[in-house]
Design an enzyme around this catalytic site. Structure first.
Site, PDB file in Angstrom:
ATOM      1  N   HIS A 255       0.825  -1.223   0.000  1.00 40.51           N
ATOM      2  CA  HIS A 255       0.000   0.000   0.000  1.00 40.51           C
ATOM      3  C   HIS A 255       0.859   1.273   0.000  1.00 40.51           C
ATOM      4  O   HIS A 255       0.487   2.257   0.625  1.00 40.51           O
ATOM      5  CB  HIS A 255      -0.926   0.025   1.224  1.00 40.51           C
ATOM      6  CG  HIS A 255      -2.027  -0.993   1.144  1.00 40.51           C
ATOM      7  ND1 HIS A 255      -3.196  -0.760   0.480  1.00 40.51           N
ATOM      8  CD2 HIS A 255      -2.113  -2.266   1.626  1.00 40.51           C
ATOM      9  CE1 HIS A 255      -3.977  -1.837   0.564  1.00 40.51           C
ATOM     10  NE2 HIS A 255      -3.350  -2.769   1.249  1.00 40.51           N
ATOM     11  N   ASP A 318      -0.865  -5.238   5.551  1.00 38.88           N
ATOM     12  CA  ASP A 318      -1.779  -6.118   4.822  1.00 38.88           C
ATOM     13  C   ASP A 318      -1.519  -6.104   3.329  1.00 38.88           C
ATOM     14  O   ASP A 318      -0.907  -5.191   2.788  1.00 38.88           O
ATOM     15  CB  ASP A 318      -3.226  -5.661   5.073  1.00 38.88           C
ATOM     16  CG  ASP A 318      -3.422  -4.192   4.704  1.00 38.88           C
ATOM     17  OD1 ASP A 318      -2.506  -3.378   4.982  1.00 38.88           O
ATOM     18  OD2 ASP A 318      -4.462  -3.863   4.125  1.00 38.88           O
ATOM     19  N   GLU A 319      -2.010  -7.126   2.677  1.00 40.05           N
ATOM     20  CA  GLU A 319      -2.173  -7.167   1.231  1.00 40.05           C
ATOM     21  C   GLU A 319      -0.902  -6.859   0.450  1.00 40.05           C
ATOM     22  O   GLU A 319      -0.946  -6.210  -0.586  1.00 40.05           O
ATOM     23  CB  GLU A 319      -3.298  -6.202   0.803  1.00 40.05           C
ATOM     24  CG  GLU A 319      -4.636  -6.574   1.395  1.00 40.05           C
ATOM     25  CD  GLU A 319      -5.775  -5.665   0.927  1.00 40.05           C
ATOM     26  OE1 GLU A 319      -6.898  -6.147   0.844  1.00 40.05           O
ATOM     27  OE2 GLU A 319      -5.526  -4.466   0.654  1.00 40.05           O
ATOM     28  N   ASN A 320       0.222  -7.333   0.940  1.00 42.90           N
ATOM     29  CA  ASN A 320       1.432  -7.292   0.134  1.00 42.90           C
ATOM     30  C   ASN A 320       1.407  -8.525  -0.754  1.00 42.90           C
ATOM     31  O   ASN A 320       1.540  -9.644  -0.277  1.00 42.90           O
ATOM     32  CB  ASN A 320       2.654  -7.286   1.060  1.00 42.90           C
ATOM     33  CG  ASN A 320       3.939  -7.585   0.314  1.00 42.90           C
ATOM     34  OD1 ASN A 320       4.011  -7.442  -0.910  1.00 42.90           O
ATOM     35  ND2 ASN A 320       4.942  -8.015   1.055  1.00 42.90           N
TER      36      ASN A 320
END
Lengths: 669, 669
Positions: A255, A318-320
């Site tokens: 992000h 998150d969300e790497n």
């Protein structure tokens, strides 16, 4: 205090389950008793605060009086010629507020209060100013009316929160939200006893934190839309005055596109980078194998901690998706050389170094589920977007945890969905020890920012978040959905008194869409549609980017279409009990919908921006007409009608009709 | 440019008097021609700006596109993935904006523009960015709709303002107005081509300017409600980006109670002083005979001029009642010793010293009528609240002057009253030379702050001020009141797109007063009442002080009760032409009013805050019923009915019915 304890000891445990009162308290207090009597209000009404009270409580008491004055129009004498201050408090007053000490703005501080109203006056006692402010909000909610005017009903309340972490996260990165929008939301939070503002400051789509050490962060990563350090300090103080902690989030290592616009050399793939305009999970990720990354974060985080005093620091995490790591030969070589098995392990390594930095600044690390990897120290806090299994697993593993799964208010699900989402339901947690249960700190409503702007922000958060606030404050047993909706309607109006635009913004958008003040036919339609739920409204960012217009039909539509909810209940009542009266109610509603399209069509014809919902409106008219015809036995139900009902489920303007099944159910037997 | 000149040379002078077009431009441009044709709008629509264009114009062009996008829902491709910037302008585009140079933000700068729309595209040319921004606002107002969608009608416009000084004064001292409220009003000002924001920063009731040199000014004089220097600098920049000058006002030597709270030693009578909470003319006045007064003002004004770059500096100078001077023996002795004849002369002496200070900082002095005394240098500007005689006298005397008499929008008079108030009507100014006329710089709407808060501010300024903006921009011949009201309704909705709450705030207050969303009966009443006008609403501060609640019935009432205005016109039409059709319209309206009270009464009964208007509502019902009875010849007109009509003129909730005379006129012959 002793008197209160005695009083409540005498109460049956049943008092936890409130009788169906006509009160509209939200959140419902832990213990309430309603003796007979009332305290009448007139313009002589006064309050006083104990001498030791901190300044912010006195200011809160002044705000309380002005809100009371604005609601009643009494022109209260105590506040007509001055603000309430330390040096002008009366010795005796109708409302006596007693606090023991200034609260520490930290997790687990005492927020309890006791409130007693009888004909002679009102006593509010609390250990801390935070508790007293909660009590003032309760008192404002207690205000009642009869033929003679305003009064507070006699009541005895002993209240404290079930969970110590009751939060609202606002993502100000996807869309920037000006300070005054945040402040009015802090006022709203305080009014329903929320106590953590989670400030999601960075994203692929924007960097909102002014960094004096690394000015390229905000200069290149924000389109000029960022908060100065003074503004953020001011916001922290504003929140603190209301008993609200501010937890900043700097989302790393994923992000991070906006960060990399100014510092592409920290990326795991070559730049240049530009601010992301789409929604979704993006590739750009910090390079965790170079010192430069940590050098920047160390210095930056020092700047951050100077502004945000709270002990918790949210690193996202998150969300790497790992794509840039997989494709970077240097990173692969580093992993091999250091025996790092996979991307998860690499991120754990990254977190370990970040944690060291944060620890050195006296901070505790918080992050989304993904940070829970072997070796994570036990004082980190897990923020669960994945679900309760993960939550309880973390608690069993010795971690404190906060629930957000089920509280994603950006997904436009109805309020009851969130309301019934208990972080610690007895039914699921029988195997947890008391210690493990205590590690479930509470929850946070998460207002992700992909589809929301300053115009619509309030309407996406409120009034729904008041129900989440109740879930996190009130006993588990308080879960009557109908009663929640009843009270929510009252609370929604009280929120408007704080200047929130959750009701007004819809009307502002309607007037624009209708090109005039005659909006009633559009309102009828809006009242039974909801924006497409979950990620369906904007899959793969196909329909909206960050700079798309967001003041259109779907933005005026709300996640809790009241007309649809009421109609569904009426249909259930009718099917269970098909009296002529029940039928008449339904028939009248169907008639109104059948005829509404003819009202709306001329408006659509002179306002092309509404073309996108013409079919939706026609569909509602069609199925309503079919249903009337069948109910009236003008024609029989035919399977060929199914196609009309199927078609009526199609989206229009990225919204959907919420009454199709109910209308069909009426006639399909 | 030459082409345009040629084009307009060919136009008859009659084009100044616009034909009754269905357009809704406000202000009406100086010259407009409407050839056949149109430019159709779709999502491919693009704009470009000449290479030399200043940054603020490019930002304005971006805002133009986003407003267009929000209104049409076209999802314009040019702006979906980035803001419009210097480095991403297309070479060719549908809208070509050409400017010669950056304007200087000073009185008399070129604000003209030329706009040409035909089927092939749109050309906007201007000497300065200010002119171009005016042209963009005109273009947004030109947007039209037909069955196929959106288009701009073909048009040729050559436009420039009639007066160079077109202002709005906001008094932020009686009630504090947060920065975001001011900014949205600056946006609104720009949209109707106003170019001076007069920032009335100090009063008896509050000191809003942060002084680093004299911190007691804001610390003791503001209740903590003041602007930081950074905020004021930011506001000045925001205004400058929109072509708006900011003229600060520091009102001296009167209106200075708030100043004297921190510095009582500068008063003409012994202190201590406290912030004034009443409205009215107060006694506290600076002592003009001691050096300490000038020492503070010298240093303070240096601070002020560092923040406000405009060459004009407003010193107020009004309403010093002289009482403190009369009663101060030292001042009397000083006057005697210095042969100062009276208080006027003493104030002239004071002004002379202030002027010296301002001159040394490169500023020109501006002040209200009272500053015009013998010896006032000719480069001072007279701001006239007294009237046009004073205005023209000043001009004849060699002074420049700005008119505010007739533009006091706080007094809640109807829009046409302000609209028809021409600063320089041909009929009154035949004896003025061209030079003298040129000294009449323009006018300013004055939003005095006694009875207005952030909630109601927008509704007290807008949309009325758009009509004043037209008076100051458009030719004198543009003065059709009906057409002004027609266009004002459209402009009002466009102002709402900017985020102004002038419509929404009334609805927010109504929901609060009605304790629910069902507000229609209250709206019917509000639609025919207006707040008491002039100073009648709050004589001698008897009904309101500064801290009184201002979110009640009168605050939801507006100064331009549309229902009343329309009804009065219908009555005139009927009396002139008593057809059955005209009668039916009126009868239906009277019936609705007669029956409205029965709808409103139950709401009042459950909302004591509305009790204050119960009689008002009953009166409207009564006289409407009487009128129907007489019209229907159920009963004759009797003189005894006069009492009912007289009673119906009584105020209720500090408002009055605006239809009493018209209803009576219907039946009294």
């Amino acid at each position: 205090m002793r008197k209160f304890t005695l009083f409540f000891t005498l109460l049956s445990i049943l008092s936890l389950n409130l009788p169906a009162q006509s009160h509209h308290l939200m959140p419902v207090p832990r213990r309430v008793e309603w003796p007979a009597g009332q305290f009448r209000l007139d313009k002589q009404f006064t309050l006083t605060v104990s001498k030791s009270a901190p300044e912010n409580l006195i200011a809160a008491a002044d705000r309380f009086m002005r809100r009371l004055d604005g609601r009643t129009g009494l022109f209260l004498l105590q506040i007509e010629s001055d603000f309430i201050r330390n040096d002008n408090l009366p010795k005796e007053a109708n409302l006596d507020i007693q606090v023991e000490r200034k609260g520490k703005l930290e997790l687990g501080e005492d927020e309890s209060y006791q409130l007693k109203v009888d004909a002679d006056g009102i006593t509010l006692t609390a250990t801390t100013d935070f508790g007293a402010m909660h009590g003032l909000e309760t008192l404002l909610q207690l205000l009642e009316v009869d033929a003679d005017g305003y009064y507070f009903p006699a009541v005895q309340i002993e209240d404290e929160p079930r969970f110590p972490w009751r939060g609202l996260m606002i993502d100000v990165a996807r869309h920037f939200e000006p300070m005054h929008v945040l402040k009015r939301n802090l006022d709203a939070m305080a009014s329903v006893k929320l106590n953590v503002f989670h400030f999601h400051l960075t994203e692929d789509q924007g960097w909102r934190f002014e960094s004096k050490k690394f000015p390229k962060l905000h200069e290149m990563g924000s389109d000029g839309l960022y908060y100065t350090q003074d503004e953020m300090r001011d916001l922290v103080a504003y929140a603190a005055d209301r008993g609200i902690r501010v937890v900043p989030e700097f989302d790393v290592p994923g992000h991070s596109t906006a960060l990399l616009v100014g510092y592409p050399e920290l990326a795991s793939a070559p730049g240049p980078y530009t601010i992301e305009r789409k929604a979704g999970i993006m590739d750009p990720t910090l390079n965790p194998t170079i010192d430069a990354t940590y050098d920047l974060l160390d210095t930056l985080f020092k700047e951050v901690t100077d502004i945000f005093p709270d002990v918790y620091f949210h690193i996202g995490g998150d969300e790497n998706n790992g794509k840039q790591w997989d494709q970077n030969a240097d990173i692969q070589a580093y992993m091999k050389a250091n025996k790092i098995a996979d991307n998860h392990a690499l991120q754990t390594e990254f977190n370990r170094r970040i944690l060291k930095t944060l620890t050195s600044y006296g901070k505790k690390m918080m992050g989304w589920d993904e940070i829970l990897q072997p070796d994570l120290p036990k004082d980190a806090v897990i923020h669960s977007w994945r679900g309760k299994e993960a939550l309880y697993a973390a608690a069993k593993d010795g971690y404190q945890a906060v629930l957000s799964n089920g509280y994603y208010i950006d997904l436009c699900k109805p309020t009851d969905h969130h309301y019934l989402n208990d972080p610690l339901p007895a039914s699921m947690t029988a195997d947890l020890t008391a210690d493990q249960k205590a590690r479930i700190l509470g929850g946070e409503a998460t207002m992700w920012g992909e589809l929301v702007t300053p115009l619509t922000m309030d309407s996406r958060i409120w009034p729904r978040t008041a129900a989440i606030a109740e879930r996190l404050w009130s006993p588990e047993s308080v879960k009557d959905v109908d009663d929640m909706y009843r009270r929510l309607g009252v609370i929604s109006l009280q929120l408007e008194e704080l200047g929130l635009l959750h009701i007004a913004s819809r009307e502002m958008i309607m007037r624009k869409l209708c090109r005039g003040p005659h909006t009633e036919p559009l309102r009828v339609l809006l009242d039974v549609v909801e924006p497409l739920k979950g990620y369906e409204r904007n899959p793969a960012s196909k329909f909206y980017k960050m700079l798309s217009p967001m003041s259109l039909f779907a933005d005026a539509a709300g996640p809790d279409a009241a007309g649809a909810r009421i109609f569904r209940a009426q249909v259930q009542a009718y099917l269970a009990n098909p009296t002529p009266e029940n039928k008449a109610v339904i028939r009248a509603q169907l008639l109104a919908w059948r005829d509404n399209h003819a009202q709306l069509k001329p408006i659509i014809d002179r306002s092309p921006v509404l073309k996108e919902v013409e079919q939706l409106s026609a569909n509602l008219a069609l199925i309503s007409g079919l249903s009337i015809a069948v109910m009236d036995e003008v024609r029989p139900y035919e399977d060929t009608m199914d196609a009309a009902f199927e078609a009526a489920k199609e989206q229009g303007g990225r919204t959907e009709l919420m009454v199709v099944d109910a209308i069909q159910e009426l006639i399909k037997e």
